[in-house]
Scaffold this active site. Structure first.
Site, PDB file in Angstrom:
ATOM      1  N   LYS A  21       0.952  -1.231   0.170  1.00  0.00           N
ATOM      2  CA  LYS A  21       0.107   0.071   0.008  1.00  0.00           C
ATOM      3  C   LYS A  21       0.831   1.282  -0.020  1.00  0.00           C
ATOM      4  CE  LYS A  21      -2.235   1.297   3.788  1.00  0.00           C
ATOM      5  NZ  LYS A  21      -2.399   2.426   4.597  1.00  0.00           N
ATOM      6  N   SER A  22       1.893   1.288   0.869  1.00  0.00           N
ATOM      7  CA  SER A  22       2.613   2.231   0.984  1.00  0.00           C
ATOM      8  C   SER A  22       3.533   2.811  -0.270  1.00  0.00           C
ATOM      9  CB  SER A  22       3.602   2.393   2.155  1.00  0.00           C
ATOM     10  OG  SER A  22       2.964   2.425   3.350  1.00  0.00           O
ATOM     11  N   ARG A 119      -8.103  12.631  11.837  1.00  0.00           N
ATOM     12  CA  ARG A 119      -6.672  12.543  11.816  1.00  0.00           C
ATOM     13  C   ARG A 119      -5.854  13.690  12.076  1.00  0.00           C
ATOM     14  NH1 ARG A 119      -5.635   7.409   9.076  1.00  0.00           N
ATOM     15  NH2 ARG A 119      -3.637   7.422   9.625  1.00  0.00           N
ATOM     16  N   SER A 164       3.102  11.760  13.090  1.00  0.00           N
ATOM     17  CA  SER A 164       3.113  11.076  12.001  1.00  0.00           C
ATOM     18  C   SER A 164       4.244  11.121  11.113  1.00  0.00           C
ATOM     19  CB  SER A 164       1.691  11.237  11.260  1.00  0.00           C
ATOM     20  OG  SER A 164       1.820  10.721  10.043  1.00  0.00           O
ATOM     21  N   ASP A 305       1.591  -0.152  12.517  1.00  0.00           N
ATOM     22  CA  ASP A 305       0.367  -0.901  11.973  1.00  0.00           C
ATOM     23  C   ASP A 305       0.467  -2.393  12.430  1.00  0.00           C
ATOM     24  OD1 ASP A 305       0.084   1.449  10.702  1.00  0.00           O
ATOM     25  OD2 ASP A 305       0.346   0.883   8.551  1.00  0.00           O
TER      26      ASP A 305
END
Ligand code: S3P
Ligand code: PEP
EC number: 2.5.1.19
Length: 419
Positions: A21-22, A119, A164, A305
């Protein structure tokens, strides 16, 4: 929808890990900023990565979808979007596209679903100001919707590193299309491997990034279009590997590269420490397990994650599992320390929440849990089902990051049904 998982023993066969995904997010966004055409091969086709693809299109970039995505690079000449951009559940897209929006003229509005609108964004909005971008939270509470006024010209700025890493990746990706950027990271620097992945993709597209003594430096440069193949995803593979560790069996997982920069590759060390046998090849890993696991102590500072996966494995293990270093798991699709603890307690597990992790005394029974709309909880709790039987409510959210999750789990012998 409900995902019902039945006790399943002795998993076997071979399965391919889905694409990262990243890396898919980074490849499509950087290709959109590049000069020339890029082919993104084996992209992850999932809700989150389609949010990035659609966001690129909103800035006037042409992307043809087939087995590969053909991206007609803009060279950084972006159009002002003709509508607000809806990003669904994808935090990575929200963060990465905020700086990209600074390259377009006039105003861009970025928003998403209820979870995305919780977020945190303020550190990124503040860090963009000295670089020439006025970026605001529409509600002035540091959360989306985000309004970005173009004007990214570069310069020096700083950002806290403990909320983040996506803020840092965001500024770095847009930086070569400015007069150059110096970015200082202040305090603890969490999720660092994701920034290494950003630098990896920038360099593949011909832009160097310098890092020394806490400061990233990017000179003005041109991204060059490229033929780029996306590697397999260790976070998604944590459910495949965790399934074998929990249920027992012997399974080959393909498309997992030994030299990957993904921090989540430490899932292999964690399940090995818990008792599974792990044999790595260049592009695959073989996992064998009796299903008997023992508790471990892990620090997930660089791999947030993995928290749901490790928490459920801990609940199936003998003894105590301690997870620490991962307060930032609280700022994800849900506050994952709190939502995982709540759902484990429903299954009779003794859990202590810590500010930055949790302590789990192994011993879970079957039952019914709720995903809280969080894809990683939906997938992780299936592992308890393999041993104890489980029903997971609102489980269809796995399609955020791993749309063929049930098929790939069933391919190795997991018994499950979505209804
Ligand atoms: O940059 C990325 O691709 C990601 C970075 C991590 O977030 P944080 O840096 O916010 O921890 C991770 O949790 C997320 O799933 C993907
Ligand atoms: C936190 C996640 O993703 P994002 O930040 O892109 O929403 C995730 O996939 O677990």
């Amino acid at each position: 929808m409900d995902l019902t998982v039945e006790k399943s023993g002795n998993l076997e066969g071979a399965v391919k890990a889905p694409p990262s995904k990243s890396y898919t997010h980074r490849a499509v966004i950087i290709a959109a900023l590049a000069e020339g055409v890029s082919e993104i091969r084996d992209p992850l086709i999932a809700e989150d990565t389609l949010s990035s693809l659609n966001a690129c299109r909103a800035f006037g970039v042409r992307v043809d979808e087939g087995d590969a995505w053909t991206v007609h690079g803009s060279g950084g000449e972006l159009e002002t979007p003709d509508d607000v951009i809806y990003l669904g559940n994808s935090g990575t897209t929200l963060r990465l596209m905020t700086s990209v929006a600074g390259l377009a003229e006039n105003y861009t509005v970025l928003t998403g679903d209820e979870s995305l609108r919780k977020r945190p964004m303020q550190p990124l909005l503040d860090a963009l100001r000295p670089l020439g971008v006025e970026a605001l939270s529409s509600r002035m509470n540091g959360l989306p919707p985000i309004i970005v006024r173009g004007g990214l010209r570069g310069g020096s700025t700083s950002i806290r590193g403990d909320v983040s890493s996506q803020f840092i990746s965001s500024i770095l990706i847009a930086a070569p299309l400015t007069d150059g950027v110096e970015l200082m990271v202040e305090g603890d620097f969490i999720s660092r491997p994701y920034v290494d992945m950003t630098v990896d993709v920038m360099e593949r597209f011909s832009v160097p990034v310098d890092y020394s003594e806490g400061i990233f430096r990017v000179e003005p440069a041109v991204y060059r279009g490229l033929d780029y193949t996306v590697e397999g995803d260790y976070s998604s593979a944590s459910y495949l590997a965790g399934a074998v560790a929990a249920a027992g069996g012997d399974v080959l997982i393909e498309n997992l590269f030994r030299d990957s920069r993904q921090g989540d590759r430490i899932i292999l060390e964690i399940i090995s420490d818990m008792g599974a046998e792990v044999r790595r090849g260049e592009d695959h890993v073989r996992i064998a397990s009796t299903g008997e696991l023992s508790g471990v102590s892990v620090n997930l500072h660089d791999a947030p994650d993995l928290l749901p996966t490790v928490a459920v494995l801990g609940a199936l293990a003998t003894g105590r599992t301690e997870i620490g270093g991962v307060e930032h798991a609280r700022y994800k699709e849900t506050d994952r320390i709190s939502t995982c603890a709540a759902e484990l307690r429903r299954l009779g597990v003794d859990v202590t929440e810590l500010p930055d992790g949790m302590i789990i005394e192994g011993g879970a029974s079957g039952g019914t849990v709720w995903s809280h709309g969080d894809h990683r909880l939906a997938m992780a709790f299936t592992l308890i089902g393999l041993r104890e039987g489980i029903t997971i409510r609102d489980a269809e959210v796995f399609s955020v990051s791993f749309p063929d999750f049930p098929e790939r789990m069933m391919q190795i012998g997991c018994r499950m049904n979505l209804s």
